[in-house]
Scaffold this motif. Sequence first.
Motif, PDB file in Angstrom:
ATOM      1  N   LEU A  96      -7.908   2.130  -8.820  1.00  0.00           N
ATOM      2  CA  LEU A  96      -7.443   3.373  -8.511  1.00  0.00           C
ATOM      3  C   LEU A  96      -8.783   3.577  -7.197  1.00  0.00           C
ATOM      4  N   VAL A  97      -7.717   4.668  -6.846  1.00  0.00           N
ATOM      5  CA  VAL A  97      -7.498   4.446  -5.286  1.00  0.00           C
ATOM      6  C   VAL A  97      -7.522   6.254  -5.417  1.00  0.00           C
ATOM      7  N   VAL A  98      -9.122   6.191  -4.291  1.00  0.00           N
ATOM      8  CA  VAL A  98      -9.532   7.579  -4.318  1.00  0.00           C
ATOM      9  C   VAL A  98      -8.700   8.452  -2.891  1.00  0.00           C
ATOM     10  N   LEU A  99      -8.869   9.124  -2.397  1.00  0.00           N
ATOM     11  CA  LEU A  99      -8.898   9.691  -0.986  1.00  0.00           C
ATOM     12  C   LEU A  99      -9.822  10.847  -0.948  1.00  0.00           C
ATOM     13  N   ASP A 100     -10.818  10.324  -0.428  1.00  0.00           N
ATOM     14  CA  ASP A 100     -11.932  11.726  -0.483  1.00  0.00           C
ATOM     15  C   ASP A 100     -12.700  10.711   0.688  1.00  0.00           C
ATOM     16  N   TYR A 101     -14.100  12.522   1.291  1.00  0.00           N
ATOM     17  CA  TYR A 101     -14.364  12.542   2.281  1.00  0.00           C
ATOM     18  C   TYR A 101     -16.109  12.066   1.966  1.00  0.00           C
ATOM     19  N   ARG A 102     -16.233  12.408   0.930  1.00  0.00           N
ATOM     20  CA  ARG A 102     -17.905  11.166   0.143  1.00  0.00           C
ATOM     21  C   ARG A 102     -17.193  10.514  -1.239  1.00  0.00           C
ATOM     22  N   LEU A 103     -18.429   9.891  -1.740  1.00  0.00           N
ATOM     23  CA  LEU A 103     -18.431   9.377  -2.730  1.00  0.00           C
ATOM     24  C   LEU A 103     -18.654  10.107  -4.113  1.00  0.00           C
ATOM     25  N   THR A 104     -17.106  10.474  -4.903  1.00  0.00           N
ATOM     26  CA  THR A 104     -17.459  12.088  -5.799  1.00  0.00           C
ATOM     27  C   THR A 104     -17.641  11.336  -6.544  1.00  0.00           C
ATOM     28  N   ALA A 105     -17.364  12.333  -7.859  1.00  0.00           N
ATOM     29  CA  ALA A 105     -18.192  11.179  -9.358  1.00  0.00           C
ATOM     30  C   ALA A 105     -17.061  10.142 -10.005  1.00  0.00           C
ATOM     31  N   THR A 106     -16.049  10.768  -9.599  1.00  0.00           N
ATOM     32  CA  THR A 106     -14.772  10.452  -9.765  1.00  0.00           C
ATOM     33  C   THR A 106     -14.778   8.718  -8.572  1.00  0.00           C
ATOM     34  N   ALA A 107     -15.456   8.973  -7.247  1.00  0.00           N
ATOM     35  CA  ALA A 107     -14.934   8.003  -6.040  1.00  0.00           C
ATOM     36  C   ALA A 107     -15.864   6.501  -6.768  1.00  0.00           C
ATOM     37  N   ARG A 108     -16.794   7.127  -7.992  1.00  0.00           N
ATOM     38  CA  ARG A 108     -18.414   6.125  -7.815  1.00  0.00           C
ATOM     39  C   ARG A 108     -17.108   5.555  -9.338  1.00  0.00           C
ATOM     40  N   PHE A 109     -15.886   5.313  -9.518  1.00  0.00           N
ATOM     41  CA  PHE A 109     -15.095   4.338 -10.334  1.00  0.00           C
ATOM     42  C   PHE A 109     -14.005   3.523  -9.493  1.00  0.00           C
ATOM     43  N   ALA A 110     -13.930   4.071  -8.195  1.00  0.00           N
ATOM     44  CA  ALA A 110     -12.776   2.815  -7.786  1.00  0.00           C
ATOM     45  C   ALA A 110     -13.158   1.734  -7.717  1.00  0.00           C
ATOM     46  N   HIS A 111     -11.888   1.460  -7.047  1.00  0.00           N
ATOM     47  CA  HIS A 111     -11.429   0.272  -6.782  1.00  0.00           C
ATOM     48  C   HIS A 111     -11.693   0.306  -4.697  1.00  0.00           C
ATOM     49  N   TYR A 112     -10.861   1.248  -4.698  1.00  0.00           N
ATOM     50  CA  TYR A 112     -10.888   1.553  -3.235  1.00  0.00           C
ATOM     51  C   TYR A 112     -11.127   2.800  -3.164  1.00  0.00           C
ATOM     52  N   VAL A 113     -12.185   3.162  -1.857  1.00  0.00           N
ATOM     53  CA  VAL A 113     -12.442   4.728  -1.439  1.00  0.00           C
ATOM     54  C   VAL A 113     -11.758   4.279   0.440  1.00  0.00           C
ATOM     55  N   VAL A 114     -10.906   5.259   0.338  1.00  0.00           N
ATOM     56  CA  VAL A 114     -10.046   5.794   1.423  1.00  0.00           C
ATOM     57  C   VAL A 114     -10.905   7.361   1.811  1.00  0.00           C
ATOM     58  N   PRO A 115     -11.945   6.758   3.261  1.00  0.00           N
ATOM     59  CA  PRO A 115     -12.280   8.682   3.536  1.00  0.00           C
ATOM     60  C   PRO A 115     -10.745   8.867   4.318  1.00  0.00           C
ATOM     61  N   ASP A 126      -5.906   9.708   7.210  1.00  0.00           N
ATOM     62  CA  ASP A 126      -5.663  10.877   6.124  1.00  0.00           C
ATOM     63  C   ASP A 126      -3.942  10.624   5.842  1.00  0.00           C
ATOM     64  N   ASP A 127      -4.175  10.808   4.399  1.00  0.00           N
ATOM     65  CA  ASP A 127      -3.233  10.981   3.144  1.00  0.00           C
ATOM     66  C   ASP A 127      -2.002  10.058   3.256  1.00  0.00           C
ATOM     67  N   GLY A 128      -0.876  10.868   4.516  1.00  0.00           N
ATOM     68  CA  GLY A 128      -0.062  11.047   4.952  1.00  0.00           C
ATOM     69  C   GLY A 128       0.282   9.075   5.432  1.00  0.00           C
ATOM     70  N   THR A 129      -0.533   9.429   6.748  1.00  0.00           N
ATOM     71  CA  THR A 129      -0.865   8.053   7.033  1.00  0.00           C
ATOM     72  C   THR A 129      -1.001   6.443   6.539  1.00  0.00           C
ATOM     73  N   PHE A 130      -1.475   6.413   5.135  1.00  0.00           N
ATOM     74  CA  PHE A 130      -2.001   5.756   4.190  1.00  0.00           C
ATOM     75  C   PHE A 130      -0.773   5.193   3.676  1.00  0.00           C
ATOM     76  N   PHE A 131      -0.230   6.519   3.173  1.00  0.00           N
ATOM     77  CA  PHE A 131       0.912   6.101   2.457  1.00  0.00           C
ATOM     78  C   PHE A 131       2.031   5.622   3.289  1.00  0.00           C
ATOM     79  N   PHE A 132       2.229   6.225   4.107  1.00  0.00           N
ATOM     80  CA  PHE A 132       3.340   5.296   5.439  1.00  0.00           C
ATOM     81  C   PHE A 132       2.924   3.640   5.489  1.00  0.00           C
ATOM     82  N   LEU A 133       1.785   3.602   6.009  1.00  0.00           N
ATOM     83  CA  LEU A 133       1.520   1.781   5.987  1.00  0.00           C
ATOM     84  C   LEU A 133       1.239   1.087   4.292  1.00  0.00           C
TER      85      LEU A 133
END
Length: 725
Positions: free
Chosen positions: A417-436, A484-491
């Motif tokens: 689970l990869v979450v792209l978000d600026y806070r540790l949201t309720a969903t991000a708390r389950f993530a393997h990676y959080v990308v702000p 940003d989302d686009g750069t993450f998926f490009f890389l």
Amino acid sequence: MPTTVVPSFCRNCLAYCPILVTVEDGRAVKVTGDPDAPAFEGYTCPKGRALPAQHNDPARLLHCLAGDEAGAFRPIDSGQVVKDVARRVQDLLARYGPRCIAMYSGTGPVSHPVGAPLARAFFRAVGSRMMFSAATLDKPAEHTSVALHGNWQAGLQTFETSDTWMIVGANPVIARSNGGPLNNPGARLKEAVERGMKLIVVDPRRTETARRAHVHLQLRPGEDPTLLAGIIHILIAEELIDRDFIARHAQGLDALENAVRPFTPEYVAARAGVPQEFLLEAARTFGRGRRGGVVCSTGPSFATHSNLSYYLALCINTLCGRWVRAGERAPFPNVLLPAFTPRAQPWPPFPVESDRPMRVLGLSENASGLPTAALADEILLDGDGQVRALFCLGGNPVLAWPDQLKTEAALRKLELLVVLDYRLTATARFAHYVVPPPLSLELPATTQRVESLKYSGVSRGYPFPWAQYTPAVAQPPADSDLLDDGTFFFLLARQMGLALDWVNPRGQGPNLEGPTTTIPVDMDRPPTADEMVALSCRESRIPLDAVKAHPHGRVFDLDVRVEPREAGCEARLELGAARMMAELMVLRNEDICAAHAAYPLRLICRRANNFMNSVGQSLSCLSGGESLPPAGLHPDDMVSHGLVRGDRLRIRSRHGWMLARAEPDASLRPGIVSVVHGFGDAATLDTAARCAASTSVNRLVDLLERDPITGIPRMTGIPVDIARA
């Protein structure tokens, strides 16, 4: 660095109101409306003015995080995240194939609309079609109703040129969703009423918009299609329809007339709980008007029979000929979209469901996209095709998907689970990676995304040739490591040796304004955010540089006229879609007296102008420090339940319960509980979170009542009971 005040526009919601941003040392410290922006007159809402608090939030993530099985997180370099995720995705693809990789896109990409195309490009490159979005949990009927009814190339008559207007389940004064003007909606509604517009509002609550109405139909929750069928019955019976327009451009009138015959004014008034004279006045006012439109929004979408509500609204527009005609000025002429010459003719209906079924719930990909309501079950169901990895772009499934506990079980089961978000949201708390990512004021953008809303139903977007570009006006925090989302998926794609292409779609389903543009992406280096903006505006009617020359935005001098119907065009709008006529029969035969003794009240969800779903509720300048959502109740219900303002409530449905605080609200019908959604936290991680989790509305929502096409569950009009907690 000196203090500066620079123009930009807010990207909290899809109104994109122009703003002035005060910047000190690269940081946004104040936001106000921009009085020099034509057509908006300095308007902005509390969410927009809170942008500096969001950008400077002490809880904002500035570095990527890696989670472990115990739920703890450690900082990790973004480059290492890309390498780790690429390796794990390649392993999953090798073992299970592309269907095991899925994406859920929430409302976060509204802030950075040009990031999502590269995310979709990545999924095309790996061969996965498993791209889900919040659109199928918000207003999917916008798309399905158009597939069933067809659309009009020139668009619906505009609010600004109309003498009648019917808004079903929307409150544009507070939440600028579909239903009314985006640009300073309160002022526009006031002006319209003063010039003589007869406004008709359908809503269980006397909203800020309803207070301006000529007729307010304060119906029982969920009875929107009953009421709309009754209005059609009156329009046909009293010959308040445009038979010439119907004969030239539509079909199915006889089937529709037969289907609504049982929806007499007496029956509809009694079932919907509205005075019969109000119902007749609404139908006659609309039918006798010269110009106008009926538009539906979140209220009827969250109720049962949502496709039928939206479909009947389109039928009313067609019955009364409320579409823009040849020779008139085109209301959506395209500025940052490619040039398009609309014609006074239909785009025909198209198949509402595809031949690509889900594995669960009997659902398929449909005109609104893949059914997000099925995604938790797609993760939980073992076997071939099981979803094992999920990328979450600016979404919060724990607080958005139906059945919170099932959602959390699904997130725990994911192998990635990869979450792209600026806070540790309720969903991000389950993530393997959080990308702000960077936040909106740190990124460039244009208003093209709002223009493209016209591809999502009718009467959405700017009904005038408005456009604005904003550069990044603030700097990301020092020493941050953001992607940003686009750069993450490009890389990620480059790490996996994939090539990407950029696609600019130009329509809905098979009905396109022009050919889809596909542009190969240079994989040698990541495109900058401004380069992504330029890619999205390739072939725009007004060159991007010309828009940039007006930093406060501009209403461009475009006079695009609607051309006549093409010779040989045989397309027709469909008034008698068999699936909708059958659903009308089901609706008429429902047992409306079925006992709900254990759950005598009805809960409706509502919007607020200080929250955007779950975004902003952690900011004290918006929430006032309250952790419990307000639950509005009619004062008579407060008295009968022995409640006073501020009492903690336990609200219970057949599926679960939640906590809220009681607030008297005389604008509601008696028997209704009105709650703002988006509050809450994860319920199954730790004791501290469980208390906050109990404030989530989706704890009350299950999938036992779901739409057969889109899968959207009943999220309003839910039978509940209440007690002091």
